[in-house]
Design a protein around this motif. Structure first.
Motif, PDB file in Angstrom:
ATOM      1  N   ARG A  64       0.825  -1.216   0.000  1.00  0.00           N
ATOM      2  CA  ARG A  64       0.000   0.000   0.000  1.00  0.00           C
ATOM      3  C   ARG A  64       0.854   1.258   0.000  1.00  0.00           C
ATOM      4  O   ARG A  64       0.562   2.224  -0.716  1.00  0.00           O
ATOM      5  CB  ARG A  64      -0.910   0.020   1.227  1.00  0.00           C
ATOM      6  CG  ARG A  64      -2.110  -0.864   1.114  1.00  0.00           C
ATOM      7  CD  ARG A  64      -2.958  -0.743   2.348  1.00  0.00           C
ATOM      8  NE  ARG A  64      -4.127  -1.586   2.266  1.00  0.00           N
ATOM      9  CZ  ARG A  64      -4.924  -1.854   3.294  1.00  0.00           C
ATOM     10  NH1 ARG A  64      -4.653  -1.346   4.477  1.00  0.00           N
ATOM     11  NH2 ARG A  64      -5.962  -2.617   3.153  1.00  0.00           N
ATOM     12  N   SER A  96       0.499   3.398   6.120  1.00  0.00           N
ATOM     13  CA  SER A  96      -0.304   2.710   5.100  1.00  0.00           C
ATOM     14  C   SER A  96      -1.790   2.949   5.329  1.00  0.00           C
ATOM     15  O   SER A  96      -2.554   3.084   4.363  1.00  0.00           O
ATOM     16  CB  SER A  96      -0.006   1.219   5.088  1.00  0.00           C
ATOM     17  OG  SER A  96      -0.546   0.588   6.209  1.00  0.00           O
ATOM     18  N   GLU A  97      -2.214   3.008   6.595  1.00  0.00           N
ATOM     19  CA  GLU A  97      -3.626   3.298   6.863  1.00  0.00           C
ATOM     20  C   GLU A  97      -3.988   4.715   6.426  1.00  0.00           C
ATOM     21  O   GLU A  97      -5.066   4.944   5.889  1.00  0.00           O
ATOM     22  CB  GLU A  97      -3.935   3.104   8.347  1.00  0.00           C
ATOM     23  CG  GLU A  97      -4.030   1.645   8.744  1.00  0.00           C
ATOM     24  CD  GLU A  97      -4.459   1.455  10.192  1.00  0.00           C
ATOM     25  OE1 GLU A  97      -4.963   2.424  10.800  1.00  0.00           O
ATOM     26  OE2 GLU A  97      -4.277   0.340  10.690  1.00  0.00           O
ATOM     27  N   TYR A 100      -4.231   4.714   2.681  1.00  0.00           N
ATOM     28  CA  TYR A 100      -5.396   3.969   2.194  1.00  0.00           C
ATOM     29  C   TYR A 100      -6.697   4.717   2.473  1.00  0.00           C
ATOM     30  O   TYR A 100      -7.557   4.821   1.590  1.00  0.00           O
ATOM     31  CB  TYR A 100      -5.414   2.595   2.873  1.00  0.00           C
ATOM     32  CG  TYR A 100      -6.545   1.702   2.461  1.00  0.00           C
ATOM     33  CD1 TYR A 100      -6.645   1.208   1.173  1.00  0.00           C
ATOM     34  CD2 TYR A 100      -7.524   1.344   3.375  1.00  0.00           C
ATOM     35  CE1 TYR A 100      -7.685   0.378   0.801  1.00  0.00           C
ATOM     36  CE2 TYR A 100      -8.564   0.516   3.022  1.00  0.00           C
ATOM     37  CZ  TYR A 100      -8.641   0.034   1.729  1.00  0.00           C
ATOM     38  OH  TYR A 100      -9.671  -0.791   1.369  1.00  0.00           O
TER      39      TYR A 100
END
Length: 114
Positions: A64, A96-97, A100
């Protein structure tokens, strides 16, 4: 000396094994010899897969991050290098969160490190 009968413990032990194998296919759910082996194997697999889950999740974070960084003209390795040089204390999971779920915030992070 009085006789000691242990039928209750025996039944309890068998019941616990059958509870662990509830929902298994075929004789693995109701035949004690097979259920014992199935319960042990299930426990071994559960232990192993708890470890594997950590590996697969980390690789997902890296994928990601790489995809999000390339949208901003950076490779993953250059992105991580710039993050470390800028002393941004976010780990790969959090980054990555953010990439995303909040791409606009991730874009601001990239602007700050460039």
């Amino acid at each position: 000396m009085p006789r000691v009968k242990r039928g209750m413990l025996h039944a309890k032990r068998r019941k616990n094994i059958l509870q662990k194998t509830k929902g298994f296919k075929g004789g693995l759910k109701n035949r004690i010899k097979l259920a014992k082996v199935a319960a042990i194997k299930a426990g071994v697999n559960a232990y192993e897969h708890r470890k594997t889950k950590k590996r697969t999740n980390r690789s997902l974070w890296l994928i990601r991050l790489n995809a999000a960084a390339r949208e901003h003209g950076l490779s993953y390795s250059k992105f991580i290098d710039l993050i470390k040089k800028a002393n941004i204390g976010l780990d790969r999971k959090v980054l990555s969160e953010i990439a995303y779920k909040n791409p606009d915030i991730f874009a601001k992070i990239v602007e700050k490190i460039k």
